[in-house]
Write an enzyme that holds these catalytic residues in place. Structure first.
Site, short mmCIF file in Angstrom:
data_model
loop_
_atom_site.label_atom_id
_atom_site.label_comp_id
_atom_site.label_asym_id
_atom_site.label_seq_id
_atom_site.Cartn_x
_atom_site.Cartn_y
_atom_site.Cartn_z
N HIS A 313 0.89 -1.48 0.05
CA HIS A 313 0.57 0.21 0.45
C HIS A 313 1.31 1.41 0.12
CE1 HIS A 313 -3.59 2.82 0.77
NE2 HIS A 313 -4.06 1.99 0.45
N ASP A 371 -8.21 -5.51 0.66
CA ASP A 371 -8.01 -6.46 -1.17
C ASP A 371 -8.45 -8.17 -0.72
OD1 ASP A 371 -9.71 -4.37 -2.54
OD2 ASP A 371 -7.78 -3.70 -2.82
N1 ACO Z 1 3.92 -7.70 -4.70
C1 ACO Z 1 5.33 -7.65 -5.09
N2 ACO Z 1 6.29 -6.98 -4.97
C2 ACO Z 1 5.34 -5.89 -4.43
C3 ACO Z 1 3.83 -5.33 -4.45
C4 ACO Z 1 3.43 -6.56 -4.67
N3 ACO Z 1 2.62 -6.44 -4.33
N4 ACO Z 1 3.80 -4.51 -4.29
C5 ACO Z 1 4.74 -3.08 -4.19
N5 ACO Z 1 6.43 -4.28 -4.61
C6 ACO Z 1 7.78 -4.28 -4.49
C7 ACO Z 1 8.29 -3.87 -5.80
O1 ACO Z 1 8.34 -4.19 -6.80
C8 ACO Z 1 9.15 -2.09 -4.94
O2 ACO Z 1 9.81 -3.59 -4.83
P1 ACO Z 1 12.12 -2.39 -5.59
O3 ACO Z 1 11.82 -1.88 -4.29
O4 ACO Z 1 12.72 -3.81 -5.02
O5 ACO Z 1 11.03 -1.71 -6.62
C9 ACO Z 1 8.60 -2.14 -3.70
O6 ACO Z 1 7.93 -3.12 -3.67
C10 ACO Z 1 7.78 -0.71 -3.97
O7 ACO Z 1 6.24 -0.72 -4.36
P2 ACO Z 1 5.85 0.83 -5.43
O8 ACO Z 1 5.35 -0.17 -5.80
O9 ACO Z 1 7.22 1.74 -4.96
O10 ACO Z 1 5.17 1.13 -3.84
P3 ACO Z 1 4.38 1.66 -4.39
O11 ACO Z 1 3.34 2.77 -2.84
O12 ACO Z 1 4.31 2.59 -5.36
O13 ACO Z 1 2.85 1.62 -4.73
C11 ACO Z 1 0.92 -0.40 -4.41
C12 ACO Z 1 1.86 0.87 -3.45
C13 ACO Z 1 0.28 0.30 -6.05
C14 ACO Z 1 -0.30 -0.83 -4.27
C15 ACO Z 1 1.29 -1.71 -4.69
O14 ACO Z 1 2.11 -2.24 -3.88
C16 ACO Z 1 0.50 -3.03 -5.72
O15 ACO Z 1 0.67 -2.85 -7.46
N6 ACO Z 1 0.38 -3.89 -4.86
C17 ACO Z 1 -0.61 -4.89 -6.02
C18 ACO Z 1 -1.94 -4.21 -6.30
C19 ACO Z 1 -3.20 -4.27 -5.02
O16 ACO Z 1 -2.79 -5.10 -4.15
N7 ACO Z 1 -3.71 -2.82 -4.96
C20 ACO Z 1 -4.59 -2.44 -3.71
C21 ACO Z 1 -4.50 -1.41 -3.07
S1 ACO Z 1 -5.30 -0.67 -1.56
C22 ACO Z 1 -6.69 0.11 -2.43
O17 ACO Z 1 -6.47 0.49 -3.41
C23 ACO Z 1 -8.07 -0.54 -1.73
#
Ligand code: ACO
Length: 436
Positions: A313, A371
Site C-alpha cells: 500500500h 482487498d
Molecule cells: N508484490 C510484489 N512486490 C511489491 C508489491 C506486491 N504486491 N507491492 C510493492 N512491491 C515492491 C515493488 O516492486 C518495490 O520493490 P523495489 O523497491 O525492489 O523496486 C517496492 O515493493 C515498493 O513498491 P512501490 O510500487 O514503489 O510502492 P507504491 O507505494 O508505489 O505502490 C501499490 C503501492 C501500487 C499498492 C503496490 O503495492 C501494488 O501494486 N500492490 C498490488 C496491487 C494492490 O493490491 N493494490 C491495492 C491497493 S489498496 C486499494 O486500492 C484499496
C-alpha cells in the site's frame, strides 16, 4: 491549518538568493511547507510525480497514519465504527463531521431510502450496452448519465444542489450496481425495498427475483455493511484526487463521481480485489497450496512482472487496519455458509503466512491490504468477481462526494492545474518540404 513556529529555507548552490517558506500544521500528521509562492519567487516548480511528498489540499475528513496502521474517519478509529456503527451512520459522519443522534439517524435513513429509485428511463440507457460488458464500463456510463436525469442538482455552486446530489448518489449507487449485474445475467431488475437496511436492500436487488420472496441473511447483511464501511473513504487516494481535480473545473457532481469510478477501475487501485481473486484462482488451478512457493519466487523476480495482488500500500507501511477487520468478516461469512474449508481462503492464508515471514516483503514493508480478503468474502456471498470493483465504487461514493463538497466549500479552492518538467523538442519549424 495554522502557521507553526518554524520556517523552511530553500537555498541554491548556484548563488541564487535563498527563499523562506511558511510551514503550516494540521491537527495531527506531518506539517506542510507552503510552496505556493515558489514559482513567483524563483521561477522554478517542484517535481513530485505520484505526489509522494505533496499535500494537494487541506481536509478534515479522513486521517491515515501509515506507520501506525491507523485509519480515522472524522477522528473515529475504523475498528470502532466497524463494530459500533452501520454504513449509513458512517455516511452521515463523513458528510457532516459528527455521528448522528437518534433523530438525525432516523431522518437520514429516511432521506436516503426516499431516493433509492432511479429514473425509469435509465433502463433504456442500460440496454445500449452489450450484456457481457464489464460492470465498471457500465457503471462509469450510468453514473455519468445521472447528470442527464437530475437537472435540479447539477449546480455545484449551490449548496442545496450539492446536498441533494450527495444523497442521490449514495441512495442510487446500490440500485445502479444491482441493475448492471441483473442486466449482465439477463434477469429482471428488482426495484428497491425501503423497509430493508441499506445492505439488505442491495442483497435483495442483487439476488432476489420477482418469482419469490427474498429473505436477507443477517450475517451476509452485516458483512456487506462492513465492506461498505471499510471502503467509505481513504483520504487523497487516486480516485478521490481524480474526483477533486475533475470537480475543480466546476463540472456537476455526477460527472465528477463518474471520473472517480473510472479511476477506481484500475488494478493498482480498486481493481486490485478483482485481480487478487483472479490470482488466487489461477494458483488454485495450477496446483494450489503446493505451488505457492513457486508463485512467490515469481513475485520476487523483478523480471517476471508478477505482483502479489492484495499486498502493499502506498500509505500503510505497517499493516492495513481494514485487512484485519476483513479477515474477521471472512471467517464469519465462511462459517455461516459452511465454507470453512474453502480452498481459496486456505490458499490466501498460506500466501499471507509466507509473505509475512519472507525477507522480500518484510524489507519492503508489504502487508495484506483490505482487498486481500474482501474478494473471498464477496465471492462467498455470491457476488461475481467482475462486480467487486463496482461494490467498492458504491461504498466509496460517500467519500468522494464528502471530499468534493469539502473542496467546493473551501474559499481557497482553485481549479487544479499541475505543472510539468518539459523534456520534449524545443521550438522548431516544420520543414519547408513538408506540404500536403
Ligand atoms: N508484490 C510484489 N512486490 C511489491 C508489491 C506486491 N504486491 N507491492 C510493492 N512491491 C515492491 C515493488 O516492486 C518495490 O520493490 P523495489 O523497491 O525492489 O523496486 C517496492 O515493493 C515498493 O513498491 P512501490 O510500487 O514503489 O510502492 P507504491 O507505494 O508505489 O505502490 C501499490 C503501492 C501500487 C499498492 C503496490 O503495492 C501494488 O501494486 N500492490 C498490488 C496491487 C494492490 O493490491 N493494490 C491495492 C491497493 S489498496 C486499494 O486500492 C484499496
Amino acid at each position: 491549518m495554522k502557521l507553526v513556529d518554524n520556517k523552511a529555507t530553500l537555498s541554491f548552490s548556484n548563488g541564487s538568493p535563498s527563499v523562506e517558506m511558511p510551514v503550516y500544521g494540521g491537527s495531527i500528521g506531518p506539517d506542510v511547507i507552503d510552496i505556493r509562492k515558489l514559482y513567483a519567487q524563483t521561477g522554478m516548480f517542484t517535481y513530485d510525480p505520484g505526489f509522494l511528498s505533496t499535500a494537494s489540499c487541506q481536509s478534515a475528513i479522513t486521517y491515515i497514519d501509515g506507520d501506525k496502521g491507523e485509519l480515522l474517519y472524522r477522528g473515529y478509529p475504523i475498528e470502532q465504527l466497524a463494530t459500533q456503527a452501520d454504513y449509513l451512520d458512517t455516511c452521515f459522519l463523513l458528510l457532516n463531521g459528527e455521528l448522528p443522534n437518534e433523530t438525525e439517524r432516523g431522518d437520514f435513513h429516511k432521506l436516503v431510502t426516499n431516493h433509492t429509485m432511479v429514473n425509469e428511463q435509465m433502463q433504456f440507457f442500460l440496454r445500449g450496452f452489450r450484456r457481457d460488458a464489464h460492470p465498471m464500463a457500465v457503471l462509469t456510463g450510468l453514473v455519468g448519465a445521472l447528470s442527464a436525469f437530475y437537472h435540479d442538482s447539477t449546480d455545484i455552486n449551490n449548496p442545496e444542489h450539492r446536498r441533494i446530489a450527495a444523497i442521490r448518489l449514495i441512495a442510487k449507487m446500490p440500485t445502479l450496481v444491482a441493475m448492471s449485474y441483473k442486466y449482465g445475467v439477463g434477469q429482471p431488475y428488482m426495484y428497491p425495498r425501503n423497509d430493508l437496511s441499506y445492505s439488505g436492500n442491495f442483497l435483495r436487488m442483487m439476488f432476489g427475483t420477482p418469482c419469490e420472496d427474498y429473505k436477507v441473511n443477517p450475517v451476509l447483511e452485516k458483512a456487506l455493511d462492513r465492506i461498505f464501511i471499510l471502503h467509505a473513504d481513504h483520504e487523497q487516494n487516486a480516485s478521490t484526487s481524480t474526483v477533486r481535480l475533475c470537480g475543480s473545473s466546476g463540472t456537476n457532481p455526477f460527472a465528477a463521481i463518474a471520473a472517480g469510478v473510472a479511476c477506481l477501475w484500475g488494478p493498482a487501485h480498486g481493481g486490485a480485489n478483482e485481480a487478487c481473486l483472479n490470482m488466487l484462482e489461477d494458483i488454485q488451478r495450477n496446483g494450489g497450496v503446493a505451488k505457492v512457493g513457486e508463485f512467490m519466487n515469481q513475485v520476487k523476480d523483478k523480471n517476471s512482472g508478477v505482483k502479489l495482488m492484495g499486498f502493499g500500500h502506498r500509505v500503510y507501511k505497517n499493516y492495513d487496519p481494514r485487512a484485519k477487520l476483513m479477515q474477521e468478516t471472512c471467517n464469519e461469512v465462511l462459517a455461516e455458509l459452511g465454507l470453512e474449508n474453502d480452498p481459496l481462503f486456505k490458499l490466501a492464508k498460506e500466501l499471507e503466512k509466507i509473505a509475512l515471514e519472507d525477507d522480500y516483503f518484510v524489507q519492503r514493508k508489504l502487508y495484506p491490504n483490505v482487498d486481500f480478503y474482501s474478494g473471498i468474502v464477496q465471492r462467498a456471498i455470491g457476488i461475481p468477481v467482475s462486480l467487486f470493483t463496482g461494490i467498492f465504487a458504491l461504498a466509496r461514493t460517500v467519500g468522494w462526494i464528502a471530499q468534493l463538497n469539502e473542496m467546493l466549500a473551501d474559499p481557497e479552492y482553485k481549479i487544479g492545474r499541475p505543472r510539468q518538467l518539459f523534456t520534449g523538442a524545443a521550438r522548431r519549424d516544420v520543414p519547408a518540404s513538408f506540404k500536403r
